[in-house]
Scaffold this motif. Structure first.
Motif, PDB file in Angstrom:
ATOM      1  N   THR A   1       0.592  -1.358   0.094  1.00 21.99           N
ATOM      2  CA  THR A   1      -0.006  -0.103   0.009  1.00 21.99           C
ATOM      3  C   THR A   1       0.815   1.295  -0.193  1.00 21.99           C
ATOM      4  O   THR A   1       0.381   2.609  -0.758  1.00 21.99           O
ATOM      5  N   SER A   2       1.528   1.159   0.787  1.00 23.64           N
ATOM      6  CA  SER A   2       2.826   2.724   0.700  1.00 23.64           C
ATOM      7  C   SER A   2       3.955   2.581  -0.809  1.00 23.64           C
ATOM      8  O   SER A   2       3.905   3.500  -0.860  1.00 23.64           O
ATOM      9  N   TYR A   3       4.114   1.179  -1.576  1.00 23.10           N
ATOM     10  CA  TYR A   3       4.354   1.121  -2.690  1.00 23.10           C
ATOM     11  C   TYR A   3       3.320   1.894  -3.688  1.00 23.10           C
ATOM     12  O   TYR A   3       3.996   3.345  -4.155  1.00 23.10           O
ATOM     13  N   ILE A   4       2.479   1.781  -3.365  1.00 23.75           N
ATOM     14  CA  ILE A   4       1.264   2.696  -4.347  1.00 23.75           C
ATOM     15  C   ILE A   4       0.948   4.010  -4.341  1.00 23.75           C
ATOM     16  O   ILE A   4       1.597   5.004  -5.136  1.00 23.75           O
ATOM     17  N   ALA A   5       1.244   4.571  -2.501  1.00 13.72           N
ATOM     18  CA  ALA A   5       1.162   5.575  -2.155  1.00 13.72           C
ATOM     19  C   ALA A   5       1.698   6.256  -2.943  1.00 13.72           C
ATOM     20  O   ALA A   5       2.367   7.769  -3.171  1.00 13.72           O
ATOM     21  N   GLN A   6       3.310   6.145  -2.162  1.00 19.16           N
ATOM     22  CA  GLN A   6       4.508   6.434  -3.617  1.00 19.16           C
ATOM     23  C   GLN A   6       4.636   6.297  -4.859  1.00 19.16           C
ATOM     24  O   GLN A   6       5.069   7.991  -5.347  1.00 19.16           O
ATOM     25  N   ILE A   7       4.051   5.876  -5.921  1.00 20.27           N
ATOM     26  CA  ILE A   7       3.763   5.838  -6.647  1.00 20.27           C
ATOM     27  C   ILE A   7       3.162   6.641  -7.118  1.00 20.27           C
ATOM     28  O   ILE A   7       2.825   7.901  -8.262  1.00 20.27           O
ATOM     29  N   ASP A   8       1.541   7.081  -6.572  1.00 25.55           N
ATOM     30  CA  ASP A   8       0.373   8.204  -6.571  1.00 25.55           C
ATOM     31  C   ASP A   8       0.789   9.127  -5.855  1.00 25.55           C
ATOM     32  O   ASP A   8       1.391  10.761  -7.320  1.00 25.55           O
ATOM     33  N   ALA A   9       2.050   9.557  -5.277  1.00 24.67           N
ATOM     34  CA  ALA A   9       2.521  11.070  -5.313  1.00 24.67           C
ATOM     35  C   ALA A   9       3.490  11.335  -6.514  1.00 24.67           C
ATOM     36  O   ALA A   9       3.629  12.715  -6.353  1.00 24.67           O
ATOM     37  N   TRP A  10       4.374  10.990  -6.956  1.00 24.42           N
ATOM     38  CA  TRP A  10       5.189  11.335  -7.830  1.00 24.42           C
ATOM     39  C   TRP A  10       4.644  11.430  -9.638  1.00 24.42           C
ATOM     40  O   TRP A  10       4.769  12.401  -9.983  1.00 24.42           O
ATOM     41  N   ALA A  11       3.355  10.523  -9.641  1.00 27.70           N
ATOM     42  CA  ALA A  11       2.430  10.486 -10.264  1.00 27.70           C
ATOM     43  C   ALA A  11       1.632  12.634 -10.769  1.00 27.70           C
ATOM     44  O   ALA A  11       1.407  12.860 -11.102  1.00 27.70           O
ATOM     45  N   HIS A  12       1.183  12.744  -9.282  1.00 33.35           N
ATOM     46  CA  HIS A  12       1.071  13.897  -8.982  1.00 33.35           C
ATOM     47  C   HIS A  12       1.801  15.096  -8.667  1.00 33.35           C
ATOM     48  O   HIS A  12       1.576  16.120  -9.311  1.00 33.35           O
ATOM     49  N   ALA A  13       2.846  14.890  -8.328  1.00 39.48           N
ATOM     50  CA  ALA A  13       3.669  15.936  -8.283  1.00 39.48           C
ATOM     51  C   ALA A  13       3.763  16.128  -9.674  1.00 39.48           C
ATOM     52  O   ALA A  13       4.762  16.780 -10.588  1.00 39.48           O
ATOM     53  N   ASN A  14       3.989  14.912 -10.003  1.00 32.07           N
ATOM     54  CA  ASN A  14       4.908  15.410 -11.997  1.00 32.07           C
ATOM     55  C   ASN A  14       3.726  15.076 -13.156  1.00 32.07           C
ATOM     56  O   ASN A  14       3.471  15.522 -14.455  1.00 32.07           O
ATOM     57  N   GLY A  15       2.243  15.066 -12.880  1.00 35.51           N
ATOM     58  CA  GLY A  15       1.280  15.168 -13.637  1.00 35.51           C
ATOM     59  C   GLY A  15       1.263  14.342 -14.666  1.00 35.51           C
ATOM     60  O   GLY A  15       0.816  14.598 -15.842  1.00 35.51           O
ATOM     61  N   ILE A  16       1.067  13.110 -14.237  1.00 33.76           N
ATOM     62  CA  ILE A  16       1.303  12.267 -14.630  1.00 33.76           C
ATOM     63  C   ILE A  16       0.178  11.492 -14.176  1.00 33.76           C
ATOM     64  O   ILE A  16      -0.375  11.053 -13.462  1.00 33.76           O
ATOM     65  N   THR A  17      -0.993  11.279 -15.337  1.00 34.24           N
ATOM     66  CA  THR A  17      -2.647  10.319 -15.085  1.00 34.24           C
ATOM     67  C   THR A  17      -1.592   8.707 -15.646  1.00 34.24           C
ATOM     68  O   THR A  17      -0.891   7.880 -16.150  1.00 34.24           O
ATOM     69  N   LEU A  18      -1.922   7.775 -14.034  1.00 33.21           N
ATOM     70  CA  LEU A  18      -1.731   6.188 -14.233  1.00 33.21           C
ATOM     71  C   LEU A  18      -2.664   5.756 -13.971  1.00 33.21           C
ATOM     72  O   LEU A  18      -4.131   6.140 -13.387  1.00 33.21           O
ATOM     73  N   TYR A  19      -3.423   4.786 -14.338  1.00 34.04           N
ATOM     74  CA  TYR A  19      -4.559   3.859 -14.014  1.00 34.04           C
ATOM     75  C   TYR A  19      -4.041   2.547 -13.963  1.00 34.04           C
ATOM     76  O   TYR A  19      -3.361   2.016 -13.908  1.00 34.04           O
ATOM     77  N   TRP A  20      -5.465   2.403 -12.144  1.00 32.60           N
ATOM     78  CA  TRP A  20      -4.989   0.496 -12.086  1.00 32.60           C
ATOM     79  C   TRP A  20      -6.090  -0.212 -11.551  1.00 32.60           C
ATOM     80  O   TRP A  20      -6.873   0.455 -12.278  1.00 32.60           O
ATOM     81  N   ILE A  21      -5.414  -0.866 -12.319  1.00 34.59           N
ATOM     82  CA  ILE A  21      -6.447  -2.492 -12.527  1.00 34.59           C
ATOM     83  C   ILE A  21      -6.629  -2.888 -11.274  1.00 34.59           C
ATOM     84  O   ILE A  21      -5.157  -3.983 -11.010  1.00 34.59           O
ATOM     85  N   LYS A  22      -7.663  -3.695 -10.457  1.00 34.32           N
ATOM     86  CA  LYS A  22      -7.759  -4.319  -9.606  1.00 34.32           C
ATOM     87  C   LYS A  22      -8.608  -5.495 -10.152  1.00 34.32           C
ATOM     88  O   LYS A  22     -10.134  -5.164 -10.390  1.00 34.32           O
ATOM     89  N   ARG A  23      -7.930  -6.636  -9.720  1.00 31.23           N
ATOM     90  CA  ARG A  23      -8.835  -7.563  -9.320  1.00 31.23           C
ATOM     91  C   ARG A  23      -9.246  -7.935  -8.616  1.00 31.23           C
ATOM     92  O   ARG A  23      -9.475  -7.943  -7.663  1.00 31.23           O
ATOM     93  N   ASP A  24     -10.791  -8.823  -8.468  1.00 31.16           N
ATOM     94  CA  ASP A  24     -11.061  -9.599  -7.776  1.00 31.16           C
ATOM     95  C   ASP A  24     -10.696 -10.323  -7.250  1.00 31.16           C
ATOM     96  O   ASP A  24     -11.074 -12.083  -7.691  1.00 31.16           O
ATOM     97  N   GLN A  25     -10.032 -11.143  -5.867  1.00 32.15           N
ATOM     98  CA  GLN A  25      -9.633 -11.348  -5.684  1.00 32.15           C
ATOM     99  C   GLN A  25     -10.254 -13.084  -4.945  1.00 32.15           C
ATOM    100  O   GLN A  25      -9.794 -14.010  -5.284  1.00 32.15           O
ATOM    101  N   MET A  26     -10.981 -12.505  -4.011  1.00 35.91           N
ATOM    102  CA  MET A  26     -12.211 -14.089  -4.278  1.00 35.91           C
ATOM    103  C   MET A  26     -12.771 -14.710  -5.184  1.00 35.91           C
ATOM    104  O   MET A  26     -12.396 -15.569  -5.694  1.00 35.91           O
ATOM    105  N   LYS A  27     -12.990 -13.443  -6.423  1.00 28.91           N
ATOM    106  CA  LYS A  27     -13.816 -14.426  -7.777  1.00 28.91           C
ATOM    107  C   LYS A  27     -12.169 -15.506  -8.317  1.00 28.91           C
ATOM    108  O   LYS A  27     -12.335 -16.376  -8.755  1.00 28.91           O
ATOM    109  N   GLY A  28     -11.729 -14.770  -8.055  1.00 30.60           N
ATOM    110  CA  GLY A  28      -9.902 -15.272  -8.498  1.00 30.60           C
ATOM    111  C   GLY A  28      -9.458 -16.239  -8.199  1.00 30.60           C
ATOM    112  O   GLY A  28      -9.147 -17.408  -8.945  1.00 30.60           O
ATOM    113  N   TYR A  29      -8.961 -16.684  -6.689  1.00 31.92           N
ATOM    114  CA  TYR A  29      -9.237 -18.055  -6.331  1.00 31.92           C
ATOM    115  C   TYR A  29     -10.382 -18.658  -5.867  1.00 31.92           C
ATOM    116  O   TYR A  29     -10.209 -20.099  -6.382  1.00 31.92           O
TER     117      TYR A  29
END
Length: 297
Positions: free
Chosen positions: A147-175
């Protein structure tokens, strides 16, 4: 995984040995963990009498577990289950929607699979099969780290004006939707034929007996190659399959335009410091139940 010998085990894990004392420690750890008086399975074995056995009798149990893990021999009835319904402690007891089905397995089967799983997880950590950003079953890595890893990437993208898209998988259905063939592919991908053979043997010839208020039904339900939810090795099947998928995604991303974290001066070709010359590759994180935003801008 026992005392390895070339005539019993495949060569993929043969270099990783475990002494009888270590195996006995794994069995003792299994007996101490969890509910000390779980409902017995078809073999009618219970944990609390085994905890009080003398060393000579525990050596017999250790020999049985050792023989199963070394030869992949699960005798007739060792993979069987008892199926019964359990009330969810809510709603009315005459409505079947408030009941859930559970399965009671043999204690010897659970001990053998647990000892094998403990050794297998240690082997995976030492060999580095799991990606460093995969949180599930990765030693020393917790959900908040990713979670901290993603937050740091989020802060870097926000500071540099870069748009990122995250895809979240449904872990329960995946299992729930992992097919047995996917685990076979993962074992072939990582070179673990003996692990595949052991897991297959632990699922082969399974018969489930329904338990009702009138006793055990004599007509069993035959099942093959199912993933037991709550089983000792089941999470590792899911983890190994998606570790293979993670490696595949990383290899495919090498052929495309991956995301690199870099300073603004470095991206503009105007470096002033040594840090401006460094580029950090963003890998796919495996978080599990941790929440993250699908879109980070």
């Amino acid at each position: 995984l026992g005392d390895w010998s070339s005539d019993v085990c495949s060569s993929d894990l043969a270099g990783y040995k475990q002494s009888g004392k270590d195996r006995l420690t794994d069995i003792d750890r299994f007996l101490e963990r969890g509910n000390s008086r779980p409902s017995p399975g078809p073999d009618q074995w219970e944990k609390w009498p085994l905890k009080h056995l003398p060393p000579q009798m525990m050596e017999v149990v250790r020999t049985l577990v050792d023989y199963i893990t070394r030869t992949n021999y699960f005798g007739d009835g060792l993979n069987d289950l008892l199926f019964l319904t359990l009330w969810k402690n809510k709603g009315t007891m005459i409505d079947m929607n408030y009941f859930r089905g559970i399965g009671l397995g043999n204690l010897l089967h659970q001990m053998a699979v647990t000892v094998f799983t403990t050794t297998f997880k240690t082997y995976c950590w030492r060999m580095g099969f799991l990606p460093p950003t995969q949180g599930a079953a990765n030693a020393g890595l917790q959900g908040r780290d990713l979670t901290s890893y993603i937050a740091q990437i989020d802060a870097w993208a926000h500071a540099n004006g870069i748009t990122l898209y995250w895809i979240k998988r449904d872990q329960m259905k995946g299992y729930d939707r992992v097919i047995p063939e996917a685990f076979d592919d993962a074992c072939e991908f990582f070179g673990l034929p003996s692990v595949r053979d052991f897991v297959r043997a632990s699922k082969r010839g399974l018969q489930a007996f329904a338990v009702t208020a009138f006793g055990v039904d004599g007509l069993p339900i035959s099942m093959e190659m199912i993933m037991r939810q709550g089983g000792p090795f089941s999470p590792n099947e899911f983890t190994l399959v998606f570790a293979m998928a993670s490696h595949w995604v990383h290899e495919k991303m090498e052929l495309r335009d991956p995301v690199f974290v870099q300073t603004a001066n470095g991206r503009n070709g105007n470096p002033h410091h040594e840090i401006d010359l460094k580029r950090i590759r963003v890998h796919m994180p495996e978080i599990g139940r941790a929440s993250c935003r699908e879109r980070v801008s």
